[in-house]
Motif scaffolding. Structure first.
Motif, PDB file in Angstrom:
ATOM      1  N   PHE A  61       0.843  -1.205   0.000  1.00 22.13           N
ATOM      2  CA  PHE A  61       0.000   0.000   0.000  1.00 22.13           C
ATOM      3  C   PHE A  61       0.875   1.251   0.000  1.00 22.13           C
ATOM      4  O   PHE A  61       0.576   2.235  -0.690  1.00 22.13           O
ATOM      5  CB  PHE A  61      -0.919  -0.006   1.223  1.00 22.13           C
ATOM      6  CG  PHE A  61      -2.033   0.981   1.128  1.00 22.13           C
ATOM      7  CD1 PHE A  61      -3.256   0.624   0.576  1.00 22.13           C
ATOM      8  CD2 PHE A  61      -1.864   2.291   1.575  1.00 22.13           C
ATOM      9  CE1 PHE A  61      -4.286   1.536   0.475  1.00 22.13           C
ATOM     10  CE2 PHE A  61      -2.895   3.213   1.470  1.00 22.13           C
ATOM     11  CZ  PHE A  61      -4.107   2.842   0.921  1.00 22.13           C
ATOM     12  N   LYS A  62       1.942   1.213   0.764  1.00 22.91           N
ATOM     13  CA  LYS A  62       2.863   2.359   0.888  1.00 22.91           C
ATOM     14  C   LYS A  62       3.516   2.682  -0.460  1.00 22.91           C
ATOM     15  O   LYS A  62       3.761   3.850  -0.779  1.00 22.91           O
ATOM     16  CB  LYS A  62       3.947   2.026   1.919  1.00 22.91           C
ATOM     17  CG  LYS A  62       5.034   3.075   2.109  1.00 22.91           C
ATOM     18  CD  LYS A  62       5.932   2.659   3.272  1.00 22.91           C
ATOM     19  CE  LYS A  62       7.125   3.601   3.416  1.00 22.91           C
ATOM     20  NZ  LYS A  62       8.158   3.376   2.412  1.00 22.91           N
ATOM     21  N   GLY A  63       3.789   1.642  -1.269  1.00 25.24           N
ATOM     22  CA  GLY A  63       4.430   1.852  -2.563  1.00 25.24           C
ATOM     23  C   GLY A  63       3.590   2.674  -3.520  1.00 25.24           C
ATOM     24  O   GLY A  63       4.126   3.276  -4.459  1.00 25.24           O
ATOM     25  N   GLY A  64       2.281   2.711  -3.291  1.00 28.36           N
ATOM     26  CA  GLY A  64       1.406   3.478  -4.177  1.00 28.36           C
ATOM     27  C   GLY A  64       1.145   4.888  -3.702  1.00 28.36           C
ATOM     28  O   GLY A  64       0.406   5.633  -4.349  1.00 28.36           O
ATOM     29  N   LEU A  65       1.731   5.260  -2.561  1.00 31.42           N
ATOM     30  CA  LEU A  65       1.506   6.597  -2.013  1.00 31.42           C
ATOM     31  C   LEU A  65       2.625   7.554  -2.408  1.00 31.42           C
ATOM     32  O   LEU A  65       3.772   7.160  -2.565  1.00 31.42           O
ATOM     33  CB  LEU A  65       1.423   6.540  -0.480  1.00 31.42           C
ATOM     34  CG  LEU A  65       0.252   5.761   0.122  1.00 31.42           C
ATOM     35  CD1 LEU A  65       0.375   5.709   1.637  1.00 31.42           C
ATOM     36  CD2 LEU A  65      -1.082   6.400  -0.279  1.00 31.42           C
ATOM     37  N   THR A  66       2.289   8.810  -2.547  1.00 38.86           N
ATOM     38  CA  THR A  66       3.266   9.873  -2.815  1.00 38.86           C
ATOM     39  C   THR A  66       2.906  11.069  -1.948  1.00 38.86           C
ATOM     40  O   THR A  66       1.882  11.066  -1.248  1.00 38.86           O
ATOM     41  CB  THR A  66       3.246  10.295  -4.296  1.00 38.86           C
ATOM     42  OG1 THR A  66       1.976  10.884  -4.597  1.00 38.86           O
ATOM     43  CG2 THR A  66       3.507   9.111  -5.202  1.00 38.86           C
ATOM     44  N   ALA A  67       3.763  12.084  -2.012  1.00 37.75           N
ATOM     45  CA  ALA A  67       3.490  13.298  -1.231  1.00 37.75           C
ATOM     46  C   ALA A  67       2.188  13.964  -1.685  1.00 37.75           C
ATOM     47  O   ALA A  67       1.561  14.704  -0.924  1.00 37.75           O
ATOM     48  CB  ALA A  67       4.657  14.277  -1.377  1.00 37.75           C
TER      49      ALA A  67
END
Length: 284
Positions: free
Chosen positions: A242-248
């Motif tokens: 899930f974290k890999g798909g997040l950005t600032a």
């Protein structure tokens, strides 16, 4: 340096008592296998320079005590200039509280003087390098030889002492255990500071740190630890995915969902750790 200062005495040059100081200086010359070549170079330099001034002084000793003393002062001043030149890099390093070989050599490029000789052996040619009257020239030659061998002379980032490391994979600290630990601690601390400035990294770091503390309580029970690690790995992979798909620029909704996922994983793994620990206490 103290012995060099003792040699800078016109009266001692006149009456010959300087020879006792020269003998004392020569005793520091080390001929062992692991001799400090820089120290030996300095000792040889001071000894030979003083003997040269002494020889020139003895050529024209007159009958006048004052005349002899005035001439002795002249040659002592020449020796002082020699000794100041040999010690200057170390005095500068003392003032700066560190000796950086690259800075020292670059700042003294105008005074470097060396000679190169080729010696023909039966089956090969040997190169001989001679540093003429300057300690930095010796270090410059040594640095070049190390560079040709794929090595780099640099300073330990922790203690500041000179060290030799591989140029292709340069180490930042020397081989001392304390320096390695300090470097690792600083790297971890820097990472944590950067992570705390990023809410996404901060949430993951908190999750990881808390789960490590739950794991420690099971460190003495390999079977139970294996069960815990399996559950931890499963939750961690979901969080990482899930974290890999997040950005600032991700939406607040997605970031809140991610934070909740980390929080829930911590709670679940803490409860699981407690149940495993309780099974130990029950069996006891």
């Amino acid at each position: 340096m103290a012995l060099s200062e003792k040699l800078c005495n016109a009266d001692a040059l006149c009456d010959g008592s300087c020879n006792c100081v020269l003998d004392e200086l020569s005793e520091y010359y080390d001929i062992s296998e692991y001799a400090n070549i820089v120290k030996n170079y300095i000792i040889y330099f001071l000894f030979s320079k003083f003997k040269l001034r002494q020889k020139d002084f003895n050529k024209k000793i007159g009958l006048s005590v004052k005349g002899n003393h005035d001439r002795a002062e002249k040659y002592i001043e020449l020796f002082k200039a020699d000794s100041e030149k040999i010690f200057r890099p170390f005095i500068s390093a003392r003032a700066a509280d560190i000796f950086d070989i690259r800075t020292a050599i670059r700042s003294s490029s105008g005074v470097l003087d060396s000679s190169l000789y080729r010696v023909h052996d039966d089956d090969r040619n040997i190169s001989l390098y001679v540093a003429n009257d300057n300690i930095l020239t010796l270090l410059d030659i040594y640095s070049d030889i190390m560079s040709d061998a794929g090595r780099l002379i640099t300073n330990c980032e922790n203690c500041g002492q000179l060290m030799i490391t591989k140029r292709s994979n340069a180490s930042l600290t020397c081989g001392r255990t304390t320096c390695k630990k300090e470097r690792l601690y600083k790297a971890n601390d820097d990472y944590k500071k950067r992570a705390m400035a990023d809410p996404i990294k901060e949430a993951y770091l908190n999750f990881d740190n808390k789960c490590r503390s739950y794991r420690k309580k099971l460190s003495g029970y390999p079977d139970l630890l294996e069960k815990y690690n399996k559950a931890f790995d499963e939750r961690r992979e979901k969080i990482r995915a899930f974290k890999g798909g997040l950005t600032a620029g991700s939406s607040t909704k997605d970031i809140d969902r991610y934070n909740q996922m980390c929080f829930d994983a911590c709670q679940d793994l803490q409860d699981f750790s407690k149940r495993l620990k309780a099974s130990i206490d029950k069996n006891c």
